[in-house]
Design an enzyme around this catalytic site. Structure first.
Site, PDB file in Angstrom:
ATOM      1  N   ASP A   1       0.830  -1.205   0.000  1.00 17.52           N
ATOM      2  CA  ASP A   1       0.000   0.000   0.000  1.00 17.52           C
ATOM      3  C   ASP A   1       0.870   1.262   0.000  1.00 17.52           C
ATOM      4  O   ASP A   1       1.774   1.392   0.832  1.00 17.52           O
ATOM      5  CB  ASP A   1      -0.863  -0.038   1.270  1.00 17.52           C
ATOM      6  CG  ASP A   1      -2.006   0.954   1.238  1.00 17.52           C
ATOM      7  OD1 ASP A   1      -2.869   0.825   0.370  1.00 17.52           O
ATOM      8  OD2 ASP A   1      -2.021   1.863   2.089  1.00 17.52           O
TER       9      ASP A   1
ATOM     10  N   GLU B   1       1.894  -0.226  -4.814  1.00 21.96           N
ATOM     11  CA  GLU B   1       0.873   0.723  -5.274  1.00 21.96           C
ATOM     12  C   GLU B   1       1.579   2.054  -5.486  1.00 21.96           C
ATOM     13  O   GLU B   1       1.887   2.758  -4.533  1.00 21.96           O
ATOM     14  CB  GLU B   1      -0.228   0.847  -4.219  1.00 21.96           C
ATOM     15  CG  GLU B   1      -1.414   1.632  -4.739  1.00 21.96           C
ATOM     16  CD  GLU B   1      -2.266   2.222  -3.635  1.00 21.96           C
ATOM     17  OE1 GLU B   1      -3.418   2.588  -3.906  1.00 21.96           O
ATOM     18  OE2 GLU B   1      -1.788   2.344  -2.493  1.00 21.96           O
TER      19      GLU B   1
HETATM   20  O1  TEU Z   1      -4.778   3.966  -1.678  1.00 21.76           O
HETATM   21  C1  TEU Z   1      -3.920   5.049  -1.889  1.00 21.76           C
HETATM   22  C2  TEU Z   1      -4.490   6.207  -2.556  1.00 21.76           C
HETATM   23  O2  TEU Z   1      -3.836   7.197  -2.770  1.00 21.76           O
HETATM   24  C3  TEU Z   1      -5.934   6.268  -2.690  1.00 21.76           C
HETATM   25  O3  TEU Z   1      -6.209   7.426  -1.960  1.00 21.76           O
HETATM   26  C4  TEU Z   1      -6.543   6.443  -3.993  1.00 21.76           C
HETATM   27  O4  TEU Z   1      -5.900   7.395  -4.782  1.00 21.76           O
HETATM   28  C5  TEU Z   1      -7.935   6.874  -3.619  1.00 21.76           C
HETATM   29  O5  TEU Z   1      -8.488   5.752  -2.980  1.00 21.76           O
HETATM   30  C6  TEU Z   1      -8.823   7.304  -4.699  1.00 21.76           C
HETATM   31  O6  TEU Z   1     -10.029   7.708  -4.097  1.00 21.76           O
HETATM   32  C7  TEU Z   1      -4.414   3.010  -0.730  1.00 21.76           C
HETATM   33  C8  TEU Z   1      -5.511   1.994  -0.579  1.00 21.76           C
HETATM   34  O7  TEU Z   1      -5.650   1.289  -1.770  1.00 21.76           O
HETATM   35  C9  TEU Z   1      -6.761   2.688  -0.142  1.00 21.76           C
HETATM   36  O8  TEU Z   1      -7.847   1.810  -0.057  1.00 21.76           O
HETATM   37  C10 TEU Z   1      -6.476   3.304   1.189  1.00 21.76           C
HETATM   38  O9  TEU Z   1      -7.572   4.101   1.579  1.00 21.76           O
HETATM   39  C11 TEU Z   1      -5.218   4.170   1.198  1.00 21.76           C
HETATM   40  O10 TEU Z   1      -4.130   3.573   0.520  1.00 21.76           O
HETATM   41  C12 TEU Z   1      -4.743   4.378   2.607  1.00 21.76           C
HETATM   42  O11 TEU Z   1      -4.237   3.187   3.122  1.00 21.76           O
END
Ligand code: TEU
Length: 585
Positions: free
Chosen positions: A237, A291
C-alpha cells in the site's frame, strides 16, 4: 492544558531522537532499455492475479460482512476462472476507519473476518488448489489504535519516534501545508506538548517513521511472520510514500496540485526498499507489487528494474484514472490511453515488469469507468487487460461485469473518502449537492465495494443477513450462477481469455506493439515471441468501427472473438465493443 515552551521541547521530538546512522550502498542505475536482455521467466509473470476485498466477497455467518470462511467456500470459482494468485485486501485487526487500511494489530485477524485458524485453513485450501496467496502490506501508516501509537502519543518513550512529530506553529497552525488525501491538513495535534503527528490519510492513520531503524525492523518482522506462514508475497500500500523529507518544506502552489508526487519522492525510499529485499524478500520465493500512487512515468523503473533489487511490479494509475479528475468524471480519448500503455510498456525496460489492470477497490467499476456499463464493454476491457504485456490483476466482480451502484444520497455511502469529500465540497459550500452527488456516484470507491453477486437470491448469495453495503439491484441479472456455462457471458469470456493466455507464451512474454496509436475507437496491437505473432483488436467504443489491416498483418486463425465474423478483405468491421484475438501468419 498549556505547556511552557521548555516542557514542549522536552516532551516532543522537535529534534529527532539520535539514531545509529544506517549505511546504504549507492543506488544502482536502471538497465537501459536498449540492452536487449531477454526477460527471465518467473511464476509471477505468468500468473493471473485476482483481488479479493474480503468485506464484500462472501459472508459465511450471516452478519452481513464477508469473511475468510466465505473465501474458502468460493475457491473453486477462482480455480475454474483460471486464477493462480489471490491478492487479499487487508484482513488484519482494525477499527475500520478506512476498511482495514488502518491496522491495529498486524498479527491478528479482524474478528469480523474470522480467526487465525480460519486464515490457516483458507491458506491450506488455496495451496491445495495449487494457487498462491499474496497479502496487503499497509506500512506507510498504522491505525491510531495500534499499540505503537497509543504509547507514542503519551510522550517520550520507546515508541514516540515510531511516528513523525513536529511542533505546531506559533499560531497553533500545522507544521507545514501538507494536505491529507481524505481532506484537511496532514497534521493533527495530539497528546502532551504542542506536537502534531503526520497522517497522509485519515487522522486515524498516523504515518510511521521509516527513518527509525526500529520501525523498519518491526515491519520486516511482520513480513517474516506471514511469509513463514506460507504467503507468497505482498501488495504494498502506497509504498513510495514511506520516506519523508525531514525538513518538511511547504509545498509550492504547483506541488499542491499533486501532493502525491512529492510524497512519492522521499529521499530514502529506494534505500529502504532495497534493504527490505536484502533482509527479508530475498530469503523467500515471493512476488511484490507496489501501489505507485504519485510515481511519475520517469520514476517507475527505479522501483521495478530487476537489477536494482526493489519491487517486482508496480501499479501505475494513469490508465484507470483517465476518465476522472478527483471526484469528477472527465471526457477522455482512446489515443491518450494508448499512449499511456505504450509508455508503460517502454518503461519496463530490459529487466522490469508491469501490471495490467482495469480496476481495484479504490475505483469505480471498470465496465462503467472505461465502458458504458454493458456486458460487451466488460468483455472488451477484459480482452485488453488479459492480452497486454504485464501481469493481469483482476478485481472481484469484474469477471461477471459488475457495474456501479445507483447511488442517490450521501447517507448510502460508507467510504470515509466519500463522506469527507461531501463535507469539504458540499457542506463547505463549494459545490451544490445536485452537482456533486451524480459525479460522486460515478467515481466513488464504494462502487467497487458492493457485495459480490453470486446468485439471483436476495443478498445475491453474498449474505443471508443485511449486507454492510447495499447489493446492486442488477444482481438478479448479473451474477456468477447465471453466467456459468452460458456461452458469451462475461464470465465465460474471462475463462476463455485466461485459458488462451495460458496456452500462448506470446501473451505473457511477447513484445508489444501498438499498430495504430491514433485510431479514435480501435485499440490494435501485436504480441510477438519468436515465431508466434498474435494480434488483439478491440473496439473500445459504443459505435461500430472499421479498421484496415496494415500491410504484413495477415490473420491466420481467430483465437477468440466476441462478435460476428469481422474480416472483409483487408478490413475489419467491428460491432460496438467487439474484441478479437488472432494468430497472424
Ligand atoms: O490507496 C492510496 C491512494 O492514494 C488512494 O487514496 C486512492 O488514490 C484513492 O483511494 C482514490 O479515491 C491506498 C488503498 O488502496 C486505499 O484503499 C487506502 O484508503 C489508502 O491507501 C490508505 O491506506
Amino acid at each position: 492544558m498549556h505547556y511552557p515552551p521548555l516542557a514542549a521541547l522536552l516532551l516532543g521530538a522537535a529534534a529527532p531522537v539520535a539514531q545509529a546512522p544506517t549505511q546504504f550502498p549507492a543506488t544502482p542505475p536502471v538497465t537501459p532499455a536498449s540492452t536487449s536482455v531477454r526477460t527471465e521467466r518467473r511464476w509471477w509473470k505468468e500468473a493471473v492475479v485476482y483481488q479479493i476485498y474480503p468485506r464484500s466477497f462472501a459472508d459465511s455467518d450471516g452478519d452481513g460482512v464477508g469473511d475468510l470462511n466465505g473465501i474458502t467456500r468460493h475457491l473453486d470459482h477462482l480455480k475454474a476462472l483460471g486464477v493462480d494468485v489471490i491478492w487479499l485486501s487487508p484482513h488484519f485487526d482494525s477499527p475500520n476507519a478506512d476498511n482495514g487500511y488502518d491496522i491495529r494489530d498486524y498479527r491478528r485477524v479482524l474478528p469480523q473476518f474470522g480467526t487465525m485458524a480460519d486464515f490457516d485453513r483458507m491458506l491450506a485450501a488455496i495451496k491445495a488448489r495449487r494457487m498462491r496467496l499474496v497479502i496487503d502490506l499497509v506500512v506507510n501508516h498504522t491505525s491510531d489504535e495500534h499499540r505503537w501509537f497509543t504509547e507514542a502519543v503519551k510522550g517520550p518513550g520507546p515508541y514516540r519516534d515510531y511516528y513523525i512529530w513536529r511542533p505546531v506553529r506559533a499560531d497553533g497552525g500545522p507544521p507545514n501545508n501538507y494536505p491529507s488525501f481524505f481532506g484537511g491538513s496532514a497534521w493533527e495535534k495530539r497528546g502532551p506538548g504542542d506536537q502534531a503527528y503526520l497522517h497522509y490519510f485519515a487522522a486515524k492513520q498516523p504515518d510511521l517513521n521509516w527513518d527509525n531503524p526500529r520501525v523498519r525492523g518491526e515491519v520486516y518482522d511482520v513480513m517474516r511472520f506471514w511469509l513463514d506462514k506460507g504467503v507468497s508475497g505482498f501488495r504494498m500500500d502506497v509504498i513510495p510514500f514511506i520516506s519523508k523529507d525531514p525538513a518538511f518544506p511547504d509545498l509550492t502552489p504547483d506541488q499542491l496540485r499533486h501532493p502525491d508526487r512529492v510524497y512519492a519522492d522521499g529521499p530514502r525510499v529506494h534505500d529502504y526498499l532495497r534493504e527490505m529485499r536484502r533482509d527479508v524478500l530475498s530469503r523467500y520465493d515471493t512476488m511484490t507489487v507496489g501501489e505507485a500512487v504519485g510515481v511519475t512515468p520517469d520514476k517507475g523503473p527505479l522501483f521495478t528494474d530487476a537489477s536494482r533489487g526493489e519491487l517486482d511490479m508496480i501499479f501505475r494509475f494513469e490508465g484507470v484514472n483517465i476518465g476522472r479528475d478527483g471526484w469528477r468524471t472527465k471526457p477522455w480519448k482512446l489515443a491518450d490511453l494508448k499512449r499511456f500503455y505504450d509508455d508503460l510498456d517502454r518503461s519496463a525496460g530490459a529487466t522490469g515488469w508491469n501490471t495490467s489492470f482495469i480496476g481495484n477497490h479504490d475505483k469505480a467499476r471498470a465496465a462503467n469507468a472505461l465502458g458504458d456499463g454493458s456486458p460487451a464493454a466488460a468483455k472488451a476491457l477484459a480482452t485488453m487487460m488479459l492480452t497486454l504485456r504485464g501481469t493481469p490483476f483482476l478485481y472481484q466482480g469484474d469477471e461477471i461485469g459488475m457495474t456501479n451502484y445507483p447511488w442517490t444520497r450521501i447517507e448510502q455511502y460508507d467510504d470515509i473518502a466519500a463522506r469527507n469529500l461531501y463535507r469539504d465540497q458540499v457542506q463547505a459550500g463549494r459545490v451544490s449537492a445536485s452537482e456533486f452527488l451524480p459525479e460522486l456516484a460515478r467515481t466513488s470507491r464504494d462502487n467497487a465495494r458492493t457485495p459480490m453477486q453470486w446468485t439471483a437470491a436476495a443478498g445475491a448469495g453474498f449474505t443471508t443477513g443485511k449486507p454492510w453495503l447495499p447489493v446492486n439491484p442488477n444482481a438478479r441479472r448479473v451474477n456468477v450462477a447465471i453466467q456459468t456455462g452460458r456461452p458469451n457471458s462475461v464470465l465465460e469470456h474471462y475463462r476463455a481469455l485466461i485459458r488462451l493466455r495460458r496456452a500462448m507464451p506470446a501473451l505473457v512474454y511477447g513484445a508489444y506493439r501498438d499498430l495504430d496509436p491514433d485510431h479514435p475507437q480501435v485499440f490494435a496491437y501485436t504480441r510477438v515471441l519468436d515465431g508466434d505473432r498474435l494480434l488483439t483488436v478491440v473496439n473500445l467504443s459504443p459505435r461500430r468501427a472499421r479498421w484496415a489491416l496494415p500491410g504484413g498483418v495477415e490473420p491466420e486463425t481467430t483465437l477468440l472473438d466476441t462478435g460476428p465474423r469481422s474480416q472483409r478483405g483487408r478490413r475489419l468491421n467491428l460491432a460496438p465493443w467487439q474484441a478479437a484475438v488472432y494468430r497472424l501468419r
